[in-house]
Motif scaffolding. Structure first.
Motif, PDB file in Angstrom:
ATOM      1  N   ALA A  96       0.854  -1.190   0.000  1.00 20.83           N
ATOM      2  CA  ALA A  96       0.000   0.000   0.000  1.00 20.83           C
ATOM      3  C   ALA A  96       0.889   1.239   0.000  1.00 20.83           C
ATOM      4  O   ALA A  96       2.007   1.224   0.530  1.00 20.83           O
ATOM      5  N   LEU A  97       0.382   2.292  -0.598  1.00 17.32           N
ATOM      6  CA  LEU A  97       1.034   3.605  -0.534  1.00 17.32           C
ATOM      7  C   LEU A  97       0.057   4.566   0.119  1.00 17.32           C
ATOM      8  O   LEU A  97      -1.073   4.745  -0.364  1.00 17.32           O
ATOM      9  N   LEU A  98       0.483   5.176   1.209  1.00 17.27           N
ATOM     10  CA  LEU A  98      -0.314   6.164   1.932  1.00 17.27           C
ATOM     11  C   LEU A  98       0.328   7.528   1.710  1.00 17.27           C
ATOM     12  O   LEU A  98       1.520   7.702   1.986  1.00 17.27           O
ATOM     13  N   VAL A  99      -0.449   8.478   1.191  1.00 22.96           N
ATOM     14  CA  VAL A  99       0.032   9.849   1.000  1.00 22.96           C
ATOM     15  C   VAL A  99      -0.763  10.727   1.962  1.00 22.96           C
ATOM     16  O   VAL A  99      -1.996  10.666   1.989  1.00 22.96           O
ATOM     17  N   PRO A 128      -7.462   2.331  -5.728  1.00 21.84           N
ATOM     18  CA  PRO A 128      -7.602   3.016  -4.437  1.00 21.84           C
ATOM     19  C   PRO A 128      -7.823   2.012  -3.306  1.00 21.84           C
ATOM     20  O   PRO A 128      -8.469   0.979  -3.487  1.00 21.84           O
ATOM     21  N   ALA A 129      -7.278   2.326  -2.150  1.00 18.13           N
ATOM     22  CA  ALA A 129      -7.507   1.539  -0.937  1.00 18.13           C
ATOM     23  C   ALA A 129      -8.395   2.368  -0.018  1.00 18.13           C
ATOM     24  O   ALA A 129      -8.290   3.596   0.007  1.00 18.13           O
ATOM     25  N   ALA A 134      -5.544  12.026   4.068  1.00 24.32           N
ATOM     26  CA  ALA A 134      -4.767  10.896   3.562  1.00 24.32           C
ATOM     27  C   ALA A 134      -5.513  10.197   2.432  1.00 24.32           C
ATOM     28  O   ALA A 134      -6.741  10.163   2.421  1.00 24.32           O
ATOM     29  N   THR A 135      -4.746   9.666   1.492  1.00 24.58           N
ATOM     30  CA  THR A 135      -5.277   8.778   0.467  1.00 24.58           C
ATOM     31  C   THR A 135      -4.356   7.563   0.411  1.00 24.58           C
ATOM     32  O   THR A 135      -3.183   7.637   0.807  1.00 24.58           O
TER      33      THR A 135
END
Length: 157
Positions: free
Chosen positions: A119-122, A146-147, A133-134
């Motif tokens: 996962a990538l959390l920005v 998308p998560a 956050a996305t």
């Protein structure tokens, strides 16, 4: 994929974001699987040194040490506690992954590291009371999607 983001984790991230001000920071995310496809973030590393206003590349030595400490604390119970992905801030950009971010994650899951998904959390916090956050889910051989991010006031043990 769903990521549960406990309030305590958000608060720790906000402290780091406040210290970094206009610089991008980030690190690795460690999680506990609570159901198939659902992971609770239980810890994260932070590199507050290497980022600048619009770019962040994590220092692998620093984060590998944090991961090793996490695995020791969790008894190397990899089936329940493991690396789940990466996070970084976008203090001066929209809270969506850049083309560079997406390419880095695709290299991670389709590369030589034997990581089948991540996962990538920005994140972003312009004010102490704000946190945005996305997240995107990256899986070997598929396009990123998308998560879903869920929040909770308590961390489950």
């Amino acid at each position: 994929m769903e990521l549960v983001l406990p309030v305590a984790i958000v608060q720790r991230m906000k402290v780091s974001l406040n210290h970094a001000k206009e610089r991008e920071i980030g690190g690795v995310l460690m999680a506990r699987q609570i159901a198939p496809g659902k992971f609770e973030i239980v810890d994260f590393s932070v590199d507050e040194v290497t980022g600048d206003r619009e770019h962040f590349v994590r220092n692998p030595v620093l984060h590998d040490g944090v991961l090793n400490e996490f695995f020791e604390r969790t008894g190397r119970d990899y089936s329940n506690y493991n690396y789940i992905g990466e996070w970084h801030s976008h203090p001066n950009l929209p809270v969506v992954p850049s083309v560079t971010d997406l390419a880095s994650m695709e290299d991670l899951v389709n590369g030589e590291r034997d990581i089948p998904f991540a996962a990538l959390l920005v994140v972003r916090s312009d004010e102490p009371s704000e946190f945005t956050a996305t997240a995107t889910f990256h899986q070997r051989g598929t396009l990123p999607v998308p998560a879903r991010i869920l929040s909770t006031n308590e961390r489950r043990e």
